[in-house]
Scaffold this motif. Structure first.
Motif, PDB file in Angstrom:
ATOM      1  N   ASP A  22      93.479   7.776 101.636  1.00 54.79           N
ATOM      2  CA  ASP A  22      94.204   8.606 100.676  1.00 54.79           C
ATOM      3  C   ASP A  22      95.693   8.645 100.989  1.00 54.79           C
ATOM      4  OD1 ASP A  22      92.239   9.307  98.922  1.00 54.79           O
ATOM      5  OD2 ASP A  22      91.916  11.303  99.742  1.00 54.79           O
ATOM      6  N   ARG A  25      97.577   5.770  99.669  1.00 60.04           N
ATOM      7  CA  ARG A  25      97.631   5.672  98.220  1.00 60.04           C
ATOM      8  C   ARG A  25      98.512   6.737  97.577  1.00 60.04           C
ATOM      9  NH1 ARG A  25      91.992   5.956  96.109  1.00 60.04           N
ATOM     10  NH2 ARG A  25      92.978   5.376  94.172  1.00 60.04           N
ATOM     11  N   MET A  26      99.090   7.626  98.368  1.00 63.10           N
ATOM     12  CA  MET A  26      99.917   8.690  97.791  1.00 63.10           C
ATOM     13  C   MET A  26     101.214   8.891  98.569  1.00 63.10           C
ATOM     14  SD  MET A  26      97.388  11.801  98.691  1.00 63.10           S
ATOM     15  CE  MET A  26      97.960  12.895  99.955  1.00 63.10           C
ATOM     16  N   ARG A  99      98.064  13.888  94.104  1.00 60.96           N
ATOM     17  CA  ARG A  99      97.486  12.645  94.642  1.00 60.96           C
ATOM     18  C   ARG A  99      96.617  11.967  93.599  1.00 60.96           C
ATOM     19  NH1 ARG A  99      92.119  13.272  96.918  1.00 60.96           N
ATOM     20  NH2 ARG A  99      91.534  15.461  96.774  1.00 60.96           N
ATOM     21  N   GLU A 102      99.153  10.343  91.159  1.00 62.04           N
ATOM     22  CA  GLU A 102      99.895   9.243  91.783  1.00 62.04           C
ATOM     23  C   GLU A 102      99.016   8.017  91.980  1.00 62.04           C
ATOM     24  OE1 GLU A 102     102.597   8.037  95.652  1.00 62.04           O
ATOM     25  OE2 GLU A 102     101.795  10.069  95.538  1.00 62.04           O
ATOM     26  N   THR A 103      97.782   8.210  92.421  1.00 62.15           N
ATOM     27  CA  THR A 103      96.905   7.050  92.625  1.00 62.15           C
ATOM     28  C   THR A 103      96.551   6.392  91.297  1.00 62.15           C
ATOM     29  OG1 THR A 103      94.924   8.446  92.689  1.00 62.15           O
ATOM     30  CG2 THR A 103      95.926   7.894  94.795  1.00 62.15           C
ATOM     31  N   ARG A 104      96.593   7.146  90.229  1.00 63.01           N
ATOM     32  CA  ARG A 104      96.270   6.597  88.909  1.00 63.01           C
ATOM     33  C   ARG A 104      97.471   5.895  88.262  1.00 63.01           C
ATOM     34  NH1 ARG A 104      92.521   8.560  84.809  1.00 63.01           N
ATOM     35  NH2 ARG A 104      92.671   6.930  83.246  1.00 63.01           N
TER      36      ARG A 104
END
Length: 175
Positions: A22, A25-26, A99, A102-104
């Motif tokens: 995680d 990814r953020m 998060r 942002e990950t999307r």
């Protein structure tokens, strides 16, 4: 004698990704949280983030100051927080909501969304009431709105969103 089916093997639980996954990814969310905590720590060291004087020194929004030309306060206010509870709650909210978005979206569109939402929140605060204001709430609300829009798009529209099992906890405020 009853016929019974042989016991079915249990499916293994979905593989949990390590927490570090995680974090990778953020990067923007974590950077913003780090900036907020750093600004908070410095402001607390210099004064008291519950004090109007300290808040104004560090860039909080105040209607007359913004209208007299200090428009930069619309941006700085979103990185400044009023007291320990405020920074803690906003950091947890960011970790939970930001998060996901942002990950999307990816880092660059997320930065744009976050900053524009924060500026909009600050501007509405200045227009809407005459108080000293600070915090990331405007940016976070923009991110939450984006998350609902993304999910509505996934499920086929806003009408279907209310019955979506993924969005139900968000609607109830658990998300």
């Amino acid at each position: 004698m009853e016929d019974s089916l042989p016991p079915q093997p249990l499916e293994p639980p979905p593989e949990r990704k390590p927490f570090s996954h995680d974090w990778q990814r953020m990067p923007v969310t974590l950077t913003i949280i780090a900036v907020n905590v750093t600004v908070f720590a410095i402001a607390e060291w210099v004064g008291d983030t519950m004090s109007t004087a300290t808040l104004l020194k560090f860039g909080a929004c105040e209607r007359m100051l913004v209208w007299s030309g200090e428009v930069w306060r619309l941006a700085t206010a979103m990185f400044l927080h009023i007291g320990a509870v405020h920074i803690a709650v906003n950091s947890l909210a960011m970790f939970g909501w930001c998060r996901r978005v942002e990950t999307r979206l990816g880092p660059a569109p997320f930065v744009l969304l976050y900053l524009l939402s924060g500026l909009g929140g600050s501007a509405l605060s200045v227009i809407g009431h005459d108080v000293v204001a600070a915090g990331a709430s405007g940016a976070i609300f923009g991110v939450i709105g984006c998350l609902f829009s993304l999910r509505a798009n996934d499920v086929g529209g806003f009408q279907k969103l209310a019955s979506d099992p993924v969005a139900r906890p968000w609607i109830r405020g658990v998300g």
